[in-house]
Design a protein around this motif. Sequence first.
Motif, PDB file in Angstrom:
ATOM      1  N   ALA A  21      -3.896  21.545  59.636  1.00  0.00           N
ATOM      2  CA  ALA A  21      -4.107  22.956  59.968  1.00  0.00           C
ATOM      3  C   ALA A  21      -4.295  23.764  58.683  1.00  0.00           C
ATOM      4  O   ALA A  21      -3.751  23.421  57.633  1.00  0.00           O
ATOM      5  CB  ALA A  21      -2.906  23.493  60.747  1.00  0.00           C
ATOM      6  N   PRO A  22      -5.063  24.844  58.743  1.00  0.00           N
ATOM      7  CA  PRO A  22      -5.262  25.685  57.547  1.00  0.00           C
ATOM      8  C   PRO A  22      -4.016  26.508  57.242  1.00  0.00           C
ATOM      9  O   PRO A  22      -3.495  27.198  58.117  1.00  0.00           O
ATOM     10  CB  PRO A  22      -6.442  26.583  57.937  1.00  0.00           C
ATOM     11  CG  PRO A  22      -6.394  26.648  59.434  1.00  0.00           C
ATOM     12  CD  PRO A  22      -5.840  25.335  59.894  1.00  0.00           C
ATOM     13  N   TYR A  23      -3.531  26.403  56.015  1.00  0.00           N
ATOM     14  CA  TYR A  23      -2.316  27.132  55.627  1.00  0.00           C
ATOM     15  C   TYR A  23      -2.394  27.523  54.156  1.00  0.00           C
ATOM     16  O   TYR A  23      -3.228  27.025  53.402  1.00  0.00           O
ATOM     17  CB  TYR A  23      -1.072  26.270  55.856  1.00  0.00           C
ATOM     18  CG  TYR A  23      -0.957  25.101  54.893  1.00  0.00           C
ATOM     19  CD1 TYR A  23      -0.302  25.240  53.667  1.00  0.00           C
ATOM     20  CD2 TYR A  23      -1.515  23.860  55.198  1.00  0.00           C
ATOM     21  CE1 TYR A  23      -0.217  24.178  52.774  1.00  0.00           C
ATOM     22  CE2 TYR A  23      -1.434  22.801  54.319  1.00  0.00           C
ATOM     23  CZ  TYR A  23      -0.780  22.960  53.107  1.00  0.00           C
ATOM     24  OH  TYR A  23      -0.706  21.914  52.228  1.00  0.00           O
ATOM     25  N   LYS A  24      -1.497  28.396  53.749  1.00  0.00           N
ATOM     26  CA  LYS A  24      -1.347  28.758  52.347  1.00  0.00           C
ATOM     27  C   LYS A  24       0.126  29.017  52.051  1.00  0.00           C
ATOM     28  O   LYS A  24       0.901  29.372  52.940  1.00  0.00           O
ATOM     29  CB  LYS A  24      -2.178  30.002  52.008  1.00  0.00           C
ATOM     30  CG  LYS A  24      -3.696  29.783  52.045  1.00  0.00           C
ATOM     31  CD  LYS A  24      -4.462  31.018  51.585  1.00  0.00           C
ATOM     32  CE  LYS A  24      -5.968  30.846  51.745  1.00  0.00           C
ATOM     33  NZ  LYS A  24      -6.521  29.795  50.859  1.00  0.00           N
ATOM     34  N   LEU A  25       0.496  28.836  50.781  1.00  0.00           N
ATOM     35  CA  LEU A  25       1.810  29.216  50.283  1.00  0.00           C
ATOM     36  C   LEU A  25       1.603  30.440  49.395  1.00  0.00           C
ATOM     37  O   LEU A  25       0.877  30.374  48.409  1.00  0.00           O
ATOM     38  CB  LEU A  25       2.444  28.076  49.480  1.00  0.00           C
ATOM     39  CG  LEU A  25       2.706  26.774  50.241  1.00  0.00           C
ATOM     40  CD1 LEU A  25       3.221  25.699  49.296  1.00  0.00           C
ATOM     41  CD2 LEU A  25       3.712  27.008  51.367  1.00  0.00           C
ATOM     42  N   VAL A  26       2.230  31.556  49.764  1.00  0.00           N
ATOM     43  CA  VAL A  26       1.945  32.815  49.078  1.00  0.00           C
ATOM     44  C   VAL A  26       3.197  33.409  48.446  1.00  0.00           C
ATOM     45  O   VAL A  26       4.334  33.060  48.797  1.00  0.00           O
ATOM     46  CB  VAL A  26       1.317  33.841  50.051  1.00  0.00           C
ATOM     47  CG1 VAL A  26       0.010  33.313  50.621  1.00  0.00           C
ATOM     48  CG2 VAL A  26       2.285  34.200  51.182  1.00  0.00           C
ATOM     49  N   LYS A  27       2.966  34.328  47.511  1.00  0.00           N
ATOM     50  CA  LYS A  27       4.056  35.032  46.841  1.00  0.00           C
ATOM     51  C   LYS A  27       4.774  35.928  47.848  1.00  0.00           C
ATOM     52  O   LYS A  27       4.155  36.482  48.760  1.00  0.00           O
ATOM     53  CB  LYS A  27       3.518  35.856  45.681  1.00  0.00           C
ATOM     54  CG  LYS A  27       2.877  35.016  44.572  1.00  0.00           C
ATOM     55  CD  LYS A  27       2.299  35.902  43.476  1.00  0.00           C
ATOM     56  CE  LYS A  27       1.637  35.055  42.389  1.00  0.00           C
ATOM     57  NZ  LYS A  27       1.028  35.904  41.325  1.00  0.00           N
ATOM     58  N   TYR A  28       6.083  36.099  47.649  1.00  0.00           N
ATOM     59  CA  TYR A  28       6.877  36.849  48.624  1.00  0.00           C
ATOM     60  C   TYR A  28       7.994  37.614  47.911  1.00  0.00           C
ATOM     61  O   TYR A  28       8.358  37.315  46.771  1.00  0.00           O
ATOM     62  CB  TYR A  28       7.479  35.891  49.652  1.00  0.00           C
ATOM     63  CG  TYR A  28       8.417  34.863  49.041  1.00  0.00           C
ATOM     64  CD1 TYR A  28       9.800  35.074  49.039  1.00  0.00           C
ATOM     65  CD2 TYR A  28       7.926  33.706  48.447  1.00  0.00           C
ATOM     66  CE1 TYR A  28      10.647  34.150  48.458  1.00  0.00           C
ATOM     67  CE2 TYR A  28       8.768  32.779  47.872  1.00  0.00           C
ATOM     68  CZ  TYR A  28      10.133  33.007  47.872  1.00  0.00           C
ATOM     69  OH  TYR A  28      10.985  32.104  47.286  1.00  0.00           O
ATOM     70  N   HIS A  29       8.514  38.596  48.604  1.00  0.00           N
ATOM     71  CA  HIS A  29       9.666  39.347  48.113  1.00  0.00           C
ATOM     72  C   HIS A  29      10.929  38.536  48.398  1.00  0.00           C
ATOM     73  O   HIS A  29      11.211  38.202  49.553  1.00  0.00           O
ATOM     74  CB  HIS A  29       9.759  40.711  48.811  1.00  0.00           C
ATOM     75  CG  HIS A  29       8.630  41.641  48.474  1.00  0.00           C
ATOM     76  ND1 HIS A  29       8.553  42.316  47.275  1.00  0.00           N
ATOM     77  CD2 HIS A  29       7.524  42.002  49.187  1.00  0.00           C
ATOM     78  CE1 HIS A  29       7.463  43.063  47.259  1.00  0.00           C
ATOM     79  NE2 HIS A  29       6.809  42.879  48.405  1.00  0.00           N
ATOM     80  N   GLU A  30      11.699  38.230  47.355  1.00  0.00           N
ATOM     81  CA  GLU A  30      12.896  37.408  47.501  1.00  0.00           C
ATOM     82  C   GLU A  30      13.838  37.987  48.555  1.00  0.00           C
ATOM     83  O   GLU A  30      14.060  39.193  48.624  1.00  0.00           O
ATOM     84  CB  GLU A  30      13.639  37.323  46.167  1.00  0.00           C
ATOM     85  CG  GLU A  30      12.903  36.549  45.087  1.00  0.00           C
ATOM     86  CD  GLU A  30      13.059  35.049  45.254  1.00  0.00           C
ATOM     87  OE1 GLU A  30      13.773  34.635  46.189  1.00  0.00           O
ATOM     88  OE2 GLU A  30      12.473  34.305  44.454  1.00  0.00           O
ATOM     89  N   GLY A  31      14.390  37.099  49.369  1.00  0.00           N
ATOM     90  CA  GLY A  31      15.384  37.500  50.353  1.00  0.00           C
ATOM     91  C   GLY A  31      14.825  38.141  51.594  1.00  0.00           C
ATOM     92  O   GLY A  31      15.574  38.618  52.444  1.00  0.00           O
ATOM     93  N   THR A  32      13.488  38.167  51.731  1.00  0.00           N
ATOM     94  CA  THR A  32      12.864  38.768  52.905  1.00  0.00           C
ATOM     95  C   THR A  32      11.809  37.821  53.456  1.00  0.00           C
ATOM     96  O   THR A  32      11.501  36.789  52.865  1.00  0.00           O
ATOM     97  CB  THR A  32      12.174  40.105  52.570  1.00  0.00           C
ATOM     98  OG1 THR A  32      10.957  39.846  51.866  1.00  0.00           O
ATOM     99  CG2 THR A  32      13.072  40.981  51.707  1.00  0.00           C
ATOM    100  N   ARG A  33      11.228  38.209  54.592  1.00  0.00           N
ATOM    101  CA  ARG A  33      10.095  37.474  55.163  1.00  0.00           C
ATOM    102  C   ARG A  33       8.778  38.099  54.741  1.00  0.00           C
ATOM    103  O   ARG A  33       7.724  37.738  55.248  1.00  0.00           O
ATOM    104  CB  ARG A  33      10.178  37.515  56.691  1.00  0.00           C
ATOM    105  CG  ARG A  33      11.332  36.765  57.301  1.00  0.00           C
ATOM    106  CD  ARG A  33      11.434  37.057  58.796  1.00  0.00           C
ATOM    107  NE  ARG A  33      10.181  36.812  59.488  1.00  0.00           N
ATOM    108  CZ  ARG A  33       9.858  35.666  60.073  1.00  0.00           C
ATOM    109  NH1 ARG A  33      10.701  34.653  60.043  1.00  0.00           N
ATOM    110  NH2 ARG A  33       8.701  35.531  60.693  1.00  0.00           N
ATOM    111  N   ASP A  34       8.830  39.048  53.814  1.00  0.00           N
ATOM    112  CA  ASP A  34       7.654  39.850  53.484  1.00  0.00           C
ATOM    113  C   ASP A  34       6.864  39.271  52.322  1.00  0.00           C
ATOM    114  O   ASP A  34       7.416  39.064  51.233  1.00  0.00           O
ATOM    115  CB  ASP A  34       8.066  41.280  53.134  1.00  0.00           C
ATOM    116  CG  ASP A  34       8.827  41.948  54.267  1.00  0.00           C
ATOM    117  OD1 ASP A  34       8.508  41.643  55.437  1.00  0.00           O
ATOM    118  OD2 ASP A  34       9.735  42.756  53.986  1.00  0.00           O
ATOM    119  N   PRO A  35       5.565  39.039  52.520  1.00  0.00           N
ATOM    120  CA  PRO A  35       4.729  38.598  51.398  1.00  0.00           C
ATOM    121  C   PRO A  35       4.439  39.775  50.466  1.00  0.00           C
ATOM    122  O   PRO A  35       4.529  40.942  50.861  1.00  0.00           O
ATOM    123  CB  PRO A  35       3.445  38.126  52.080  1.00  0.00           C
ATOM    124  CG  PRO A  35       3.375  38.950  53.321  1.00  0.00           C
ATOM    125  CD  PRO A  35       4.792  39.170  53.770  1.00  0.00           C
TER     126      PRO A  35
END
Length: 609
Positions: free
Chosen positions: A381-395
């Motif tokens: 499946a198409p996916y990516k690993l992206v930068k995120y705000h530590e301790g949250t679900r927010d990219p």
Amino acid sequence: MSQDIVTARDILRSLPTVLKKFPYVAKGLYYYRLKDDNKDLTLGRLVERNADKYPQRPAILFDDRTITWSELDAWSNRIAHYLKDQGLVKGDAIAVLLDNRPELLATVVGAAKVGVACAMLNTSQKGKVLAHSINLIQPRMLVVGAELVDHAEGVRDEIQLRHTKPLQYLADANTLNTFGEEPQGYTNMALEVSQRSSTRPMLSNNVTMGDTAVYLYTSGTTGLPKAAPGSHRKFIRAYGGFGMLSLAMEPEDVLYCTLPLYHGTALLVCWGSVLAGGSAIALRRKFSASAFWDDVRKYNATTFGYVGELCRYLLNQPASAQDRNHGLTKMIGNGLRPSIWTEFKERFGIDKVAELYASSEGNIGFSNFFNMDNTVGFSTAPYKLVKYHEGTRDPIRNDKGRLEEVKKGQPGLLIGEINKKWAFEGYTQKEATEKSILRDAFKKGDAWFNTGDVLKEIGCRHLQFVDRMGDTFRWKGENVSTTEVENIIDGSGMVQEAIVYGVEIPNTNGKAGMVTLVPQNPEASFDADKLFAYLQDNLPPYAIPVFVRVTHAIEKTGTFKYRKVDIQKLGYSLSSPHEEVYAWLPGASGYTQLTPELVADIDAGGVRF
């Protein structure tokens, strides 16, 4: 952090084994990638195929009962006719409240054959939470096992069922022809079903792969559960992806399942794998570490379904000369920690760990097809690993409002692209579904499912689970991964299990680390100084738990998830006379056992952490 790496050489070494099963692999890929939602390929069809091909082979093993594929097909046909006679039609739903037993699987198949979806209720739920779960999907009926009538009675006046016979009762029997006596106000479903035809039902409006087959619920550990619809496509993907690609299941295989069937790992992954091989599923109502290997030998199991904590419980059992006296060679599930992966395989003689990554509602899954260690495998499946705000679900979004991928080998938030082939079925609640979708992530108009989990690539597009977002906290200006600290504590040899989280201390910034643990030897006095010395050798100072709670058991959900919210609420309070709580006080060279006076001093801000 683990330094596991998957190399091209590792993949090449596994190829001879893979190539031996090439026709099976090709078939598995076909089913896993199948995208025609209008195709007449459903859960009911999978059962019928096995009934035609392996009529006398066992499909379900339970206690001393054996139900063949032919019998399961006929049984589910009677259920289908009964539901149809009650006016239920394609698109309707029923709620199912049953322990792990054959009646549950037969009900799910029978309902699926007439396009009725089953909402798989968590058997540990009661009261308002259970009523909430039932009302979320507005079922026509509630199917209740005798073992859970008390739960149903507790919410009877709070649930909305749209039928003249809303409460259906199934006795807790050991034969197909024992019906029991139904409680007042209930219909004896088994008796009614026994009077129906065993011929396969014919529908004017055929059930298709894209129709909803089940509703699965989030655990509700951080709030009220959400219901995620699961189409027949999810069974088909598990059928091809796990049953064929990962496990290469055969008719002679038996998969031992103690995981609750209201959970996706058991119902979709384990049972889907069994369907693929024309194999048998051996059921137990609830997991028992002491009975596990006796059951494996009794059923001649070759495979079992797991979650990581289940494996830990087995390792915590005393070593025995019987540890390898069994036929288990493979296992499938999720959450096996790197800290016990090799130990588990070597002690019990397991050849294949089909670790996976998936979620009930998600559109992306990973499977350890090449049998590498310490990885959830790879995905087509198409996916990516992206930068995120530590301790949250927010990219993190850049100046242009777009997401950015992390560098190879770095932990990143996993997101899966939503498109026609990889649809996101979401939840029954539209607002909950929308919250999980990232829009305009890399270009205008695109959409991605936010898993909320952090993984990293360890080579050859193989990923390793790192952390579940929300399971990190900030202390002394540093981000602390609870999973990473748990893995270190696991390696101490001092604990059976441990859960790490952050707690607030008055007059401090961030959250201090705390661990609740069950000692390796609960009968002996716990050596807090020994643990502290070990943690000093293996963790940076900011990651060493400030508080330690020593207990005899940690409460979990039915799917072995810790009730972290409840544990966090306790904080460092002295809530139980049977528990000890220790603190790493400022300037101290070890842990100090807390007293009521010391807790009061900390609460008053008198201790400067």
